[in-house]
Design a protein around this motif. Structure first.
Motif, PDB file in Angstrom:
ATOM      1  N   LEU A  82     -69.182 -38.588   0.160  1.00 23.91           N
ATOM      2  CA  LEU A  82     -69.618 -38.970   1.509  1.00 23.91           C
ATOM      3  C   LEU A  82     -70.927 -39.746   1.402  1.00 23.91           C
ATOM      4  O   LEU A  82     -71.879 -39.306   0.746  1.00 23.91           O
ATOM      5  N   ALA A  83     -71.006 -40.903   2.031  1.00 28.46           N
ATOM      6  CA  ALA A  83     -72.249 -41.681   2.100  1.00 28.46           C
ATOM      7  C   ALA A  83     -72.945 -41.378   3.415  1.00 28.46           C
ATOM      8  O   ALA A  83     -72.294 -41.259   4.462  1.00 28.46           O
ATOM      9  N   VAL A  84     -74.255 -41.244   3.362  1.00 26.02           N
ATOM     10  CA  VAL A  84     -75.055 -40.914   4.537  1.00 26.02           C
ATOM     11  C   VAL A  84     -76.229 -41.888   4.618  1.00 26.02           C
ATOM     12  O   VAL A  84     -76.966 -42.062   3.642  1.00 26.02           O
ATOM     13  N   GLY A  85     -76.387 -42.504   5.772  1.00 22.35           N
ATOM     14  CA  GLY A  85     -77.538 -43.364   6.010  1.00 22.35           C
ATOM     15  C   GLY A  85     -78.388 -42.790   7.129  1.00 22.35           C
ATOM     16  O   GLY A  85     -77.872 -42.509   8.209  1.00 22.35           O
ATOM     17  N   ILE A  86     -79.661 -42.570   6.876  1.00 21.40           N
ATOM     18  CA  ILE A  86     -80.574 -42.040   7.896  1.00 21.40           C
ATOM     19  C   ILE A  86     -81.501 -43.177   8.301  1.00 21.40           C
ATOM     20  O   ILE A  86     -82.321 -43.646   7.505  1.00 21.40           O
ATOM     21  N   ASN A  87     -81.330 -43.643   9.530  1.00 18.64           N
ATOM     22  CA  ASN A  87     -82.041 -44.827  10.000  1.00 18.64           C
ATOM     23  C   ASN A  87     -82.930 -44.472  11.184  1.00 18.64           C
ATOM     24  O   ASN A  87     -82.440 -44.180  12.274  1.00 18.64           O
ATOM     25  N   VAL A  88     -84.227 -44.507  10.948  1.00 15.39           N
ATOM     26  CA  VAL A  88     -85.197 -44.192  11.998  1.00 15.39           C
ATOM     27  C   VAL A  88     -86.022 -45.413  12.383  1.00 15.39           C
ATOM     28  O   VAL A  88     -86.592 -45.461  13.465  1.00 15.39           O
ATOM     29  N   THR A  89     -86.034 -46.434  11.513  1.00 14.79           N
ATOM     30  CA  THR A  89     -86.987 -47.528  11.724  1.00 14.79           C
ATOM     31  C   THR A  89     -86.393 -48.929  11.716  1.00 14.79           C
ATOM     32  O   THR A  89     -87.069 -49.875  12.126  1.00 14.79           O
ATOM     33  N   VAL A  90     -85.162 -49.106  11.262  1.00 14.07           N
ATOM     34  CA  VAL A  90     -84.620 -50.450  11.038  1.00 14.07           C
ATOM     35  C   VAL A  90     -83.597 -50.805  12.118  1.00 14.07           C
ATOM     36  O   VAL A  90     -82.920 -49.931  12.661  1.00 14.07           O
ATOM     37  N   ARG A  91     -83.478 -52.106  12.403  1.00 15.62           N
ATOM     38  CA  ARG A  91     -82.468 -52.582  13.355  1.00 15.62           C
ATOM     39  C   ARG A  91     -81.095 -52.065  12.926  1.00 15.62           C
ATOM     40  O   ARG A  91     -80.657 -52.288  11.805  1.00 15.62           O
ATOM     41  N   PRO A  92     -80.385 -51.338  13.803  1.00 15.06           N
ATOM     42  CA  PRO A  92     -79.165 -50.629  13.395  1.00 15.06           C
ATOM     43  C   PRO A  92     -78.125 -51.492  12.695  1.00 15.06           C
ATOM     44  O   PRO A  92     -77.602 -51.106  11.651  1.00 15.06           O
ATOM     45  N   ALA A  93     -77.821 -52.649  13.231  1.00 12.02           N
ATOM     46  CA  ALA A  93     -76.770 -53.474  12.639  1.00 12.02           C
ATOM     47  C   ALA A  93     -77.130 -53.908  11.225  1.00 12.02           C
ATOM     48  O   ALA A  93     -76.266 -53.943  10.332  1.00 12.02           O
TER      49      ALA A  93
END
Length: 491
Positions: free
Chosen positions: A375-386
């Protein structure tokens, strides 16, 4: 900006005194913190213009057992004269002994009974890069040795040693003994000293704004005016109480630096310095270890850190690291170990023990990859989602990562610079992210983790990464491939 007028003699004297009081307050904080964390050989008193310390009496740190530290503080408003042979060996303005000769005399007196000492010159003067001995100073230890001992008597370095020894009134063997314990703490500009003090006050559990720094220095100045040349633990504790500086526990210091030197490295209880072992000279572009150094070696050093801090439960992580090392550091001191980690983030101390009202459940988006069972997991709190999602998807497919799908987790309000406002919000989100992943990862062989978040959140998240599967943590290395695997963290 209009240039400032030349400072008056009174202004120079006042600024120089304040510089010395700041250095003395640094010693007071060292005493306070080391006693609070029960260091093995803590400072027990701070002398200011102390008796029986010769020319190195500006600040004296006495420990339970030697070596004690004797400091000469030198402040200047002019950058015209660097620290070099001429500066150290010229006679005083009144024709008296040179700085080097005075230090040599003091060293002989202090070590007459065979007692080891730690000597230091602390100054805002810069080192002379063209001086044969000063130029070989080791920035890690602040000592001129071992390189100052290299070269034959006819070499440029050897001739400089002879001149220094003659000026100091020492044999070359004695000069070697002096240089083995004389630190040159140079280029300590006033803002640099104040910034270091703010960091040290934070890890000492005190208010760490600029006003608090000045309050501490002003307290030292008042003690000197009142005739107190020795500052004890009880006196400093009473000052902290009267100035209302206390905010939390004092902490052991774990210094980890990969991007730039850590201001608290010399105060740290354990230090990991990889600044010279990361690619490029710029702190802004350092992203990966420089061969032959490897991520595996860095992981071994970080995972060994708890063994160097046995007995310490309150720990502050200082220095400059990117997200994968920050996550690994949190995981090395996982919550189940009982450690409380803290790190300065945007001027605030983010601590794993800070409470919050309710978990912050992240928004979860699922993307099919179809390359395997992981399973790959990306945790994005600061970057433009796309942008973040596409970068991770492209990497997974180009590198044939064996992931069945990718989960992208973001704060409820979406990724932006202010989405995690403080330590309480960071802890709430870290718990929310961990709990959101526990069920989806129960049967997966491995997790592939990609981070775009504040460094403090990466640390808090690694600290809480329990009851999850083995995890490969990736670092954004800004190359054509985008990411590379940095660390493998067991379940």
């Amino acid at each position: 900006m209009e240039p400032l007028p030349a400072p008056s003699p009174t202004s120079v004297r006042i600024t120089g005194d304040h510089y010395q009081w700041l250095i003395a307050w640094t010693g007071c904080l060292t005493l306070l913190r080391e006693n609070a964390i029960h260091a093995a050989n803590p400072v027990i008193s701070v002398g200011v213009e102390a008796d029986d310390a010769g020319n190195l009496d500006d600040v004296v740190l006495l420990r339970c057992t030697p070596p004690h530290t004797y400091v000469q503080v030198k402040y200047t408003v002019s950058s015209a004269t660097p620290v070099n042979e001429e500066y150290l060996t010229k006679p005083s303005p009144t024709g008296g002994p040179s700085i080097l000769k005075k230090i040599a005399r003091t060293w002989r007196t202090l070590t007459a009974d065979g007692i080891d000492v730690d000597l230091a010159i602390i100054t805002n003067r810069a080192p002379d890069p063209n001086d044969p001995l000063i130029a070989v100073r080791d920035s890690r230890t602040q000592l001129l040795l071992p390189k100052a001992a290299d070269g034959t008597a006819r070499s440029k370095t050897g001739k400089a040693r002879t001149r220094w020894a003659e000026n100091a009134g020492l044999s070359e063997i004695e000069l070697h003994g002096l240089l083995s314990c004389l630190r040159f703490d140079v280029s300590r500009e006033l803002p640099h000293v104040q910034e270091q003090l703010q960091l040290l006050m934070a890890v000492s559990g005190l208010r760490h704004d600029s006003h608090a720094v000045d309050e501490g220095a002003n307290w030292v100045a008042q003690q000197v005016r009142d005739g107190h040349r020795t500052l004890t633990l009880d006196m400093i504790r009473a000052a902290v109480d009267s100035l209302n500086l206390k905010t939390g526990p004092a902490r052991a210091i774990l210094s980890i630096a990969t991007l730039k030197p850590d201001l608290l490295a010399h105060e740290a209880d354990h230090t990991i310095n990889w600044v010279e072992r990361f690619e490029t000279d710029s702190e802004y572009t350092k992203r990966r270890p420089l061969a032959p150094s490897t991520w595996t070696q860095l992981q071994e050093e970080i995972e060994a850190a708890p063994a160097h801090l046995l007995g310490s439960t309150n720990i502050s992580v200082t220095g400059s690291i990117r997200l994968a090392p920050a996550f690994l550091t949190g995981a090395a001191f996982r919550m189940v170990s009982g450690a409380d980690l803290a790190v300065l983030q945007r001027g605030q101390l983010w601590s794993t023990s800070d409470t919050y009202d309710a978990d912050c459940d992240p928004i979860v988006e699922e993307h099919d990859i179809g390359y395997g069972e992981d399973l790959a997991v990306g945790i994005n709190v600061t970057v433009r989602p796309a942008d973040f999602t596409q970068d991770v998807v492209d990497y997974l497919r180009e590198q044939n990562i064996p992931a069945s799908k990718l989960l992208i987790l973001t704060p409820p309000a979406g990724p932006n610079d202010g989405s995690v406002s403080d330590s309480h919000a960071a802890n709430a989100l870290a718990v929310g992210i961990r709990d959101a992943l526990r069920r989806p990862t129960r049967t997966t062989p491995r997790i592939h983790l990609f981070l775009a978040c504040p460094m403090g959140l990466a640390l808090l998240l690694g600290h809480r990464w329990n009851r999850l599967r083995p995890t490969v943590v990736y670092e954004d290395v800004r190359t054509a491939q985008g990411y590379e695997p940095a660390f493998v963290i067991p379940a």
